[in-house]
Structures are given as structure tokens and as C-alpha cells.
Write an enzyme that holds these catalytic residues in place. Structure first.
Site, PDB file in Angstrom:
ATOM      1  N   GLU A 263       9.708   8.429 -17.024  1.00  0.00           N
ATOM      2  CA  GLU A 263       8.365   8.954 -17.279  1.00  0.00           C
ATOM      3  C   GLU A 263       7.893   8.630 -18.695  1.00  0.00           C
ATOM      4  OE1 GLU A 263       8.533  12.682 -14.111  1.00  0.00           O
ATOM      5  OE2 GLU A 263       8.738  13.082 -16.258  1.00  0.00           O
TER       6      GLU A 263
ATOM      7  N   HIS B 246       0.829  -1.221   0.000  1.00  0.00           N
ATOM      8  CA  HIS B 246       0.000   0.000   0.000  1.00  0.00           C
ATOM      9  C   HIS B 246       0.858   1.263   0.000  1.00  0.00           C
ATOM     10  CE1 HIS B 246      -3.426  -2.633   0.996  1.00  0.00           C
ATOM     11  NE2 HIS B 246      -2.621  -3.187   1.892  1.00  0.00           N
TER      12      HIS B 246
ATOM     13  N   SER C 277      14.937  21.606 -16.176  1.00  0.00           N
ATOM     14  CA  SER C 277      13.756  22.448 -16.376  1.00  0.00           C
ATOM     15  C   SER C 277      14.149  23.732 -17.091  1.00  0.00           C
ATOM     16  CB  SER C 277      13.129  22.784 -15.016  1.00  0.00           C
ATOM     17  OG  SER C 277      12.212  23.849 -15.122  1.00  0.00           O
TER      18      SER C 277
END
Length: 459
Positions: free
Chosen positions: A289, A155, A276
Site C-alpha cells: 500500500e 476487466h 490493526s
């Protein structure tokens, strides 16, 4: 004039011709189409369906076309619809009427079926080899981190102590199954549809066993209608690719979490990260990703083909022209993702101290504390309740089970003694789990040996 134009009184509308054409994507099967045609021509000559010298002339013409395509000297025509008609038209232009004999006892239906199988059959070993390379990286990481203790999660909550090596072997076992799924797919699709004709074979004495052998198939397909209408092999292949990508996506998600400041279990190499445009401090896990994102693309290919086939009556239908693009895209996506993921994993740095520190919190040795009591004669459910009370006490007092004074242990059960601290030490907790498949060093070494043996058998 189109090769099939005899029945028609009008030229195909330009809009329809563009809509109908598949040369824009099936041109990548030119090697498979020429290989199938060479095998078919050789069979026609050997069985006497055409003259031997005609078969030889056709084969020489096809080999010359293949060389010219490889050299970039051939421009395919939209007018000729697909790779099959493009090559046959070129052949006839080069060797004359003899080229028109090539299509004797053959349909584009069995022609495209054999091309497509040959193409997928060629790509499966490429993907398997890439996944085997990923397995080698996992073994390398595991062997270097046999004693790197970290939290295991359920979990997404810290649950029990494990090691980074044990974690890597979990994924190694997933990827091993991916390899066997691809192998199973390859085994099932190793049947040749050439000679099935449009759907009902031919009145000519074609030798399907000869063409199957010439093209490297185990045997011909058993039913001619099934031969031209079957795309099970492509669906099974896309299913195997989807499961493989799902495993890569799960692994990517872990790496994305692990390299965040909230976890900081790993550092990605600069060569496999991006920055970035506005935030100078950022180091983004774009490779992971993108792998996670491209997984949906492969799922889409599987759903496309399942949806395409679900309502089609036997045998061939033009809908099936839409089968190739999703398969080609899935192949390209998987073959792009696996190597870059492997390289990213190979170059990441493991922050062993941070993993150990995280494992020291979260009471992940609570089960071991209960087991300590059970081994001294207490029923597990009673031990479970006592340790739950201890954890609650620790939370309120700012302690951990490792730092809790012995008097507080004894306050809930006289069974506790000084040896409890050794039982709760993380190394003890991990290496005490010697059960087959567990995180103890000796167990993980067995798992590594098993994966090594699996890979060695396939070299």
C-alpha cells in the site's frame, strides 16, 4: 560579506537570505561540487590560466575540506546560500587569496549544472542495480511456479488460464524496460556542462574536454546556453522513475488483492505485514500500500519539474533552484521502495491450491472450447455462439464446462466427443499456448532465459 556583494550598497535582508538559500538541500551534492572544482582547478593550472602551484594548493585544500565534511567536522552556513559558495568560502578561509582564483572562468550556473548531472549520474546505476535485484526475485518465483495454474484477468474478470510464472514474467518484462529507460537517460545525460560559464563560456582558454574527461563524462555539452538552462536530463530521469513506480504500483495492487480473503492467492510474510490497533485478526499489506501511495509522490516530482521549466526563457533563471528537491525526493523514494518491495515479494507464499481452484471456475477455458470446435472444422464465430450457449446453460444448471455431461455438449453440436474433456483440462489449455510469449511452460522458460541473459550482460 557575500562573494557577489561588490555591486550592492546594502546587506541582504535576513528574510531574503533565508528565502534565497538552498544549502538546506543542495548540501548533499558536496562530493559532486568538490569533484567539479578539483577538475576545474586542474584545468586552470594545466592551461596556464592560473599557476600550477596555485592549482595544486586549491586541489589540496578541496581534498581536505572533503575529508572534513565526511568526518562530520564541517557546519555549512546559511549566510553563504548554497553548497558552492560554502565550499569556496571555506577554501579561501583555509588557503587564503589563492582560493579566490578557483572561480576564474566559471559561473555558479555551469557549476550547479555539472554538480546536478554528476549527482543524478551517480544515482541511476544504484536504481538500476536495485531493479535488477527485483528481476532476480521474479525469476526465482517464476522458476518455482511453472506449473502453478491461475486465472488471467481482463476487466478484473476471470478470462483465460495462465500460470503464476507467466504472470511474473509479465512484470519482469516491464522492469526490463524500466532498466533500459534509465540506461538511455544515463547515455543522453553523459555530457559535461562545465566551462559554459554563465551562458556564453569565457574569454579564457578553458579546455572543456579536459574537465569532461576528468569528471567521467563522454564529452562536453555542445552549446553553452543549453548547458546551463537544460534540465531535460532531470525531467527524463523523473519520467523513467515515474514509469518504474507505476509498474511497482500496479504490482502492489495485485498483491493487495491477492492476499485478501476474497482471493487468498498469496500470504505475505509476517515480517512484511502489519496488524490493526483494534482488530486482532487483521494482517495488512502495508508495504504494498505504501509503495502504491508513494508512486504519487514521484509523479508529483515529475510534474513539479515540468511545470517549473515550462515558461522559462534562456538561459539560467533562479526558478531552477527548485529543480533539486523534487529529484532528490524521487531518488530517495524509489531507492526506498524497490528493495522493500523485492524483499516482500521474495518472502510471500504462493497458495497454489487456491489459484488452481479459482482457475477451475469462471469458465476460463471457454475460448479453448471454441477452439476445439474450430479445429474440427467449424467457423470460429459459429463456435463462439455455441460455447456462449453452453456457458449460459452451465450457469443455469450449476455446472462447469469440465463437469457438463457429454450428452449436453452433443445437444448443441454433434461435433463434440469425449476428447473435449482433455481439451478443456487446465493444463492442456495452458501448455497448448506455445506461441512465443505465451504461458506454456516451454514459452515461459524462454522468457526466463531472455531476462537472465539481459541481467547477465549487465553484471
Amino acid at each position: 560579506m557575500k562573494l557577489w556583494a561588490g555591486r550592492f550598497q546594502k546587506e541582504t535582508d535576513t528574510l531574503v537570505n533565508d528565502f534565497n538559500s538552498s544549502i538546506g538541500f543542495d548540501a548533499r551534492m558536496y562530493k559532486e561540487d568538490i569533484a567539479g572544482s578539483i577538475a576545474h582547478a586542474a584545468m586552470l593550472g594545466k592551461t596556464g590560466i592560473i599557476e600550477e602551484h596555485e592549482a595544486e594548493k586549491i586541489i589540496e585544500g578541496l581534498q581536505a575540506i572533503l575529508a572534513d565534511i565526511k568526518a562530520g567536522q564541517v557546519e555549512f552556513s546559511l549566510e553563504n546560500e548554497d553548497i558552492h559558495m560554502n565550499i569556496e568560502t571555506m577554501l579561501t578561509q583555509r588557503i587564503g587569496d589563492t582560493g579566490k582564483r578557483l572561480h576564474t572562468a566559471r559561473s555558479r550556473n555551469d557549476q550547479v549544472a555539472v554538480d546536478f548531472r554528476l549527482f543524478v549520474k551517480k544515482e541511476i546505476p544504484v536504481i538500476i542495480k536495485q531493479v535488477m535485484g527485483l528481476e532476480e526475485v521474479l525469476i526465482k518465483k517464476a522458476e518455482a511456479n511453472l506449473d502453478t495454474v491461475m486465472p488471467g484477468y481482463t476487466h478484473l474478470q476471470r478470462a483465460q488460464p495462465t500460470t503464476f510464472a507467466h504472470y511474473m514474467m509479465a512484470y519482469a518484462n516491464m522492469f526490463r524496460r524500466d532498466i533500459t529507460r534509465l540506461e538511455d537517460c544515463l547515455e543522453r545525460m553523459d555530457e559535461c556542462p562545465l566551462g559554459a560559464g554563465a551562458l556564453a563560456t569565457s574569454t579564457y582558454p578553458v579546455d572543456r574536454f579536459q574537465t569532461a574527461q576528468a569528471l567521467g563524462f563522454k564529452k562536453p555539452t555542445d552549446n553553452s546556453m543549453d548547458s546551463v538552462s537544460d534540465r531535460d536530463f532531470a525531467i527524463e530521469f523523473l519520467s523513467a522513475c515515474s514509469i518504474l513506480m507505476m509498474h511497482l504500483s500496479r504490482f502492489s495492487e495485485e498483491i493487495i488483492l491477492w492476499c485478501s480473503w476474497e482471493f487468498k492467492y498469496v500470504d505475505l510474510d509476517d515480517a512484511y505485514s502489519t496488524g490493526s490497533s483494534i482488530m486482532p485478526q487483521k494482517k495488512n499489506p502495508d508495504v504494498a500500500e505504501l509503495v502504491r501511495g508513494k508512486t504519487g509522490r514521484v509523479y508529483g516530482s515529475l510534474i513539479t519539474l515540468l511545470t517549473l521549466m515550462k515558461g522559462l526563457p534562456l538561459a539560467y533563471n533562479k526558478d531552477m533552484q527548485e529543480d533539486k528537491e523534487p529529484v532528490f525526493d524521487a531518488i530517495d523514494t524509489v531507492e526506498l521502495c524497490v528493495p522493500v518491495f523485492s524483499a516482500m515479494l521474495d518472502t510471500l507464499t504462493i497458495k497454489t491450491g487456491n489459484m488452481r481452484a479459482a482457475a477451475s471456475g469462471g469458465f476460463i477455458n471457454a475460448t479453448d472450447c471454441a477452439d476445439y470446435l474450430v479445429k474440427k472444422g467449424m467457423p470460429f464465430r459459429e463456435a463462439y455462439m455455441i460455447v456462449g450457449k453452453l456457458v449460459n446453460f452451465c450457469i443455469k444448471s450449476g455446472e462447469t464446462l469440465d463437469t457438463l455431461p457429454l450428452k449436453d455438449f452433443k445437444a448443441v453440436s454433434a461435433i463434440f466427443d469425449a476428447d473435449v474433456y482433455q481439451a478443456l483440462e487446465l493444463g492442456t489449455c495452458v501448455n497448448g499456448r506455445k506461441v512465443y510469449g505465451g504461458p506454456a511452460k516451454e514459452s515461459v522458460l524462454q522468457q526466463i532465459a531472455s531476462i537472465k541473459e539481459f541481467l547477465e550482460e549487465r553484471k
